[in-house]
Design a protein around this motif. Structure first.
Motif, PDB file in Angstrom:
ATOM      1  N   CYS A 128      13.797  31.781  -3.831  1.00 19.33           N
ATOM      2  CA  CYS A 128      13.190  31.497  -2.534  1.00 19.33           C
ATOM      3  C   CYS A 128      12.326  30.258  -2.684  1.00 19.33           C
ATOM      4  CB  CYS A 128      12.359  32.676  -2.042  1.00 19.33           C
ATOM      5  SG  CYS A 128      10.872  33.010  -3.016  1.00 19.33           S
ATOM      6  N   SER A 129      12.071  29.587  -1.548  1.00 13.67           N
ATOM      7  CA  SER A 129      11.207  28.409  -1.593  1.00 13.67           C
ATOM      8  C   SER A 129      10.188  28.393  -0.463  1.00 13.67           C
ATOM      9  CB  SER A 129      12.052  27.130  -1.537  1.00 13.67           C
ATOM     10  OG  SER A 129      12.814  27.079  -0.344  1.00 13.67           O
ATOM     11  N   ALA A 160      10.657  24.659  -7.758  1.00 14.10           N
ATOM     12  CA  ALA A 160       9.213  24.854  -7.814  1.00 14.10           C
ATOM     13  C   ALA A 160       8.416  23.578  -7.547  1.00 14.10           C
ATOM     14  CB  ALA A 160       8.825  25.443  -9.168  1.00 14.10           C
ATOM     15  N   GLU A 161       8.698  22.521  -8.271  1.00 18.21           N
ATOM     16  CA  GLU A 161       7.918  21.299  -8.101  1.00 18.21           C
ATOM     17  C   GLU A 161       8.135  20.693  -6.718  1.00 18.21           C
ATOM     18  OE1 GLU A 161       5.765  19.180 -10.732  1.00 18.21           O
ATOM     19  OE2 GLU A 161       5.413  21.328 -10.408  1.00 18.21           O
ATOM     20  N   ALA A 162       9.374  20.637  -6.257  1.00 18.08           N
ATOM     21  CA  ALA A 162       9.669  20.034  -4.956  1.00 18.08           C
ATOM     22  C   ALA A 162       9.188  20.892  -3.798  1.00 18.08           C
ATOM     23  CB  ALA A 162      11.170  19.794  -4.834  1.00 18.08           C
ATOM     24  N   ALA A 163       9.074  22.198  -4.025  1.00 17.97           N
ATOM     25  CA  ALA A 163       8.721  23.117  -2.931  1.00 17.97           C
ATOM     26  C   ALA A 163       7.216  23.346  -2.790  1.00 17.97           C
ATOM     27  CB  ALA A 163       9.424  24.458  -3.145  1.00 17.97           C
ATOM     28  N   GLY A 164       6.407  22.635  -3.535  1.00 21.32           N
ATOM     29  CA  GLY A 164       4.966  22.777  -3.370  1.00 21.32           C
ATOM     30  C   GLY A 164       4.197  23.021  -4.645  1.00 21.32           C
ATOM     31  N   GLY A 165       4.905  23.279  -5.728  1.00 24.17           N
ATOM     32  CA  GLY A 165       4.258  23.427  -7.024  1.00 24.17           C
ATOM     33  C   GLY A 165       3.322  24.612  -7.137  1.00 24.17           C
ATOM     34  N   PRO A 166       2.450  24.594  -8.137  1.00 22.01           N
ATOM     35  CA  PRO A 166       1.541  25.717  -8.374  1.00 22.01           C
ATOM     36  C   PRO A 166       0.637  26.035  -7.191  1.00 22.01           C
ATOM     37  CG  PRO A 166       1.593  24.263 -10.279  1.00 22.01           C
ATOM     38  CD  PRO A 166       2.331  23.554  -9.194  1.00 22.01           C
ATOM     39  N   TYR A 218       1.248  25.834  -3.929  1.00 20.83           N
ATOM     40  CA  TYR A 218       1.971  26.625  -2.934  1.00 20.83           C
ATOM     41  C   TYR A 218       2.262  28.028  -3.466  1.00 20.83           C
ATOM     42  CZ  TYR A 218       5.373  27.774   0.705  1.00 20.83           C
ATOM     43  OH  TYR A 218       6.027  28.374   1.749  1.00 20.83           O
ATOM     44  N   LEU A 219       2.740  28.079  -4.697  1.00 16.07           N
ATOM     45  CA  LEU A 219       3.102  29.374  -5.262  1.00 16.07           C
ATOM     46  C   LEU A 219       1.879  30.270  -5.399  1.00 16.07           C
ATOM     47  CD1 LEU A 219       5.233  31.210  -6.421  1.00 16.07           C
ATOM     48  CD2 LEU A 219       5.093  29.971  -8.578  1.00 16.07           C
ATOM     49  N   CYS A 247       9.338  33.963 -11.059  1.00 25.25           N
ATOM     50  CA  CYS A 247       9.788  33.090 -12.132  1.00 25.25           C
ATOM     51  C   CYS A 247       9.931  31.712 -11.498  1.00 25.25           C
ATOM     52  CB  CYS A 247      11.121  33.548 -12.710  1.00 25.25           C
ATOM     53  SG  CYS A 247      11.844  32.380 -13.894  1.00 25.25           S
ATOM     54  N   ALA A 248       9.131  30.765 -11.937  1.00 29.60           N
ATOM     55  CA  ALA A 248       9.168  29.425 -11.366  1.00 29.60           C
ATOM     56  C   ALA A 248      10.198  28.576 -12.093  1.00 29.60           C
ATOM     57  CB  ALA A 248       7.788  28.778 -11.467  1.00 29.60           C
ATOM     58  N   THR A 249      11.103  27.952 -11.341  1.00 26.78           N
ATOM     59  CA  THR A 249      12.108  27.062 -11.920  1.00 26.78           C
ATOM     60  C   THR A 249      12.289  25.857 -11.009  1.00 26.78           C
ATOM     61  OG1 THR A 249      14.017  28.069 -10.805  1.00 26.78           O
ATOM     62  CG2 THR A 249      13.359  29.031 -12.896  1.00 26.78           C
ATOM     63  N   GLY A 250      12.806  24.799 -11.574  1.00 30.17           N
ATOM     64  CA  GLY A 250      13.031  23.592 -10.799  1.00 30.17           C
ATOM     65  C   GLY A 250      11.932  22.574 -11.046  1.00 30.17           C
ATOM     66  N   GLY A 251      12.165  21.687 -12.003  1.00 34.24           N
ATOM     67  CA  GLY A 251      11.169  20.691 -12.340  1.00 34.24           C
ATOM     68  C   GLY A 251      10.145  21.159 -13.353  1.00 34.24           C
TER      69      GLY A 251
END
Length: 214
Positions: A106-107, A128-134, A136-137, A150-154
Motif C-alpha cells: 500500500c502507499s 516507501a521513499e517516493a510515497a512520503g518516506g518515514p 508519512y509512514l 515492511c518498508a520497501t522502495g528506495g
C-alpha cells in the motif's frame, strides 16, 4: 503465519536458477533468514523451489505478485508467503481465498485502511521513499496502530535505520543487499557482507542507550 519474522527482507531478481541456492546461503551466512524472490522472471519458480528444498533454514517468499495464479504456483513449489506492490479488489479476494500468507502493498492511508478492513495486519509500504518516506509512514501509526509495516522502495543501508526506528515498522526490504550485479558476478562474499551490515544496523538500533525516565 507471521511474515515479518526478520527485520530485513532482501528482494532478489534471479535470471538463472542455478544461482538461487548460493544467494540464499550467502544471506544466511550474513544473518538473514528470509528472502523474497521476484516472480517476474522465467527462473523464479525453479529458484523458489531450489531454495525451499536445498536451504530449508531460510524462509523463501515470492514477490511482485500481480495475479492469484502466480501466488498459487509459487506456493506449490515451496513459497512460504507471497507479496505484492499494491492491492486490488481482485487480487485481495483471490489470494485471501487461497489461504496463502500474503504481504500486500500500500502507499496511501486509504489503501492501508482497506487492508486492515480485510483483516490484514502485516503490510508493505511501497514505494516507501517516493510515497512520503518515514514521515508519512510514521504518521499512519496514530490512526492505524494495529498495522505493522515492511518498508520497501528506495530503501538503502543509509536510510534503513530511519524506517526501522519507527514504532509501526517491523522490517525493511529491498534489492541493495543482493543486487543483480553481485548475483551476476557470483560475489557471494559481498552479499554476505551486505547482509551483515544490514543486521548490524538493526542491532545498533536495539542496543542504543535509552533515556532515563524522569
Amino acid at each position: 503465519m507471521t511474515i515479518l519474522t526478520s527485520p530485513v527482507i532482501p528482494a532478489v531478481v534471479l535470471e538463472d536458477p542455478s544461482r538461487a541456492v548460493d544467494v540464499a546461503r550467502a544471506l544466511l551466512d550474513g544473518g538473514i533468514g528470509v528472502v523474497e524472490v521476484a516472480a517476474r522472471t522465467s527462473a523464479s519458480l525453479v529458484s523458489i523451489e531450489r531454495i525451499a528444498t536445498e536451504v530449508p533454514d531460510i524462509v523463501v517468499g515470492a514477490g511482485t505478485i500481480t495475479r492469484t495464479s502466480q501466488a498459487v504456483l509459487a506456493a506449490s513449489v515451496g513459497a512460504a508467503f507471497v507479496a505484492s506492490a499494491g492491492p486490488t479488489p481482485a487480487l485481495l479476494d483471490g489470494i485471501l481465498a487461497t489461504g496463502i500468507p500474503y504481504l500486500p502493498g500500500c502507499s496511501t492511508a486509504g489503501e492501508a485502511m482497506e487492508l486492515q478492513e480485510r483483516g490484514l495486519t502485516e503490510v508493505r509500504f511501497f514505494p516507501a521513499e517516493a510515497a512520503g518516506g518515514p514521515a508519512y509512514l510514521g504518521a499512519l501509526n496514530g490512526p492505524l496502530p494495529r498495522l505493522r509495516f515492511c518498508a520497501t522502495g528506495g530503501i538503502t543501508l543509509d536510510n534503513a535505520a530511519r524506517y526501522l526506528a519507527l514504532p509501526n515498522v517491523d522490517a525493511v526490504g529491498g534489492t541493495w543487499i543482493a543486487p543483480a550485479e553481485l548475483i551476476r558476478t557470483h560475489d557471494w562474499q559481498a552479499i554476505t557482507a551486505n547482509a551483515r551490515q544490514a543486521m548490524a544496523t538493526v542491532s545498533a538500533l536495539t542496543t542504543e542507550p535509552q533515556p532515563l525516565s524522569a
